[in-house]
Design an enzyme around this catalytic site. Sequence first.
Site, PDB file in Angstrom:
ATOM      1  N   ARG A 120       0.888  -1.185   0.000  1.00 23.30           N
ATOM      2  CA  ARG A 120       0.000   0.000   0.000  1.00 23.30           C
ATOM      3  C   ARG A 120       0.916   1.222   0.000  1.00 23.30           C
ATOM      4  O   ARG A 120       1.683   1.434   0.933  1.00 23.30           O
ATOM      5  CB  ARG A 120      -0.915   0.001   1.222  1.00 23.30           C
ATOM      6  N   HIS A 147      -7.361   0.753  -6.433  1.00 18.40           N
ATOM      7  CA  HIS A 147      -7.562  -0.125  -5.262  1.00 18.40           C
ATOM      8  C   HIS A 147      -8.233  -1.413  -5.763  1.00 18.40           C
ATOM      9  O   HIS A 147      -9.389  -1.692  -5.452  1.00 18.40           O
ATOM     10  CB  HIS A 147      -8.442   0.597  -4.235  1.00 18.40           C
ATOM     11  N   ASP A 236     -17.430   6.639  -1.543  1.00 16.80           N
ATOM     12  CA  ASP A 236     -16.201   6.522  -0.760  1.00 16.80           C
ATOM     13  C   ASP A 236     -15.978   7.887  -0.107  1.00 16.80           C
ATOM     14  O   ASP A 236     -16.682   8.856  -0.426  1.00 16.80           O
ATOM     15  CB  ASP A 236     -15.039   6.163  -1.721  1.00 16.80           C
TER      16      ASP A 236
END
Length: 320
Positions: A120, A147, A236
């Site tokens: 990440r 992602h 999101d």
Amino acid sequence: MALLHSSGSLAKPQISGQIRHYLQFSDFTRDEYTYLFQRSAWLKDRFKRYETWHPLHDRTLAMIFEKHSTRTRLSFEAGIHQLGGHAVYMNTRDTQLGRGEPVEDAAQVISRMTDIIMIRTFEQDTIERFAANSRVPVINGLTNQFHPCQVMADIFTFVEQRGDIQGKVVAWVGDANNMAYTWIQAAECLDFEFRFSAPEGYQLKRDRLTGTSLNHLTVCPDPHDACKDADLVSTDVWTSMGFESENSSRIAAFKNWMVSEELMALAKPEALFMHCLPAHRGEEVAASVIDGPQSVVWEEAENRLHSQKALMEFLLCGRL
Ligand code: CP
Ligand code: NVA
């Protein structure tokens, strides 16, 4: 190049030839996703019945985090354990990665000691440079640009609840962030319509829309149009990690882009609501939606575990 274990032996006999990485959603074909969703369901079912499955016995996953995480860290760590392997957690605060060691050198070293690596980080370029110098598969655990593990789990959740996503309508009410661009790749790969709605100044970047992605993308200036008759509504956070300095201007700009009961009522009656989490109730989503009957956010989070087990098994063992 063969997939070499640190000892020099082949990680799994099924793999000959090229290492596969998972750096963006478009790295896999539709046929491979069909396999992965079936495999995720199989692994989930086995896990729920307390049946041991250890195809990755003795294998090590390195997890490198340059940003915060709850779900990604836990799902990969528990996932590799459930497959018989072991995870090593690394971050930039207490490794040489935070002191300027070149990413290419880090990739050479870490991939000689482990079997699979999840990262990440901030820029997609970092993970691509890492993968180019890795002897083992590298997985994108979130970058500023993509992602893919999250969208794979989201679509597995949709398939579980509603069946094939082909031909369906997914509405995105929110930022043009890593999740939105990953959904765009997914729509192209799996043949569904992705409707995107964000305020002016926060639109998708034209130069990031490649291939035939435009065929599956509808940009809706009004979020009501995006949600009309949708099969799935998703959003999101308005401010992703790394963009915190923009938080107050984003809160002002996005205030009419909260997924409310009114927006959900425009979608199909059987429409699902998803959010990759963490969420801010009263900002991008109303509490009554995320905690309401159409929300599958907990199933979505849980499925990170099983879809990523399928992913790790596939990258190391191929189709079983
Ligand atoms: N959705 C997701 O990736 O969550 P974390 O940031 O907690 O890993
Ligand atoms: N878009 C969010 C996702 C967090 C899981 C971020 O990048 O911060």
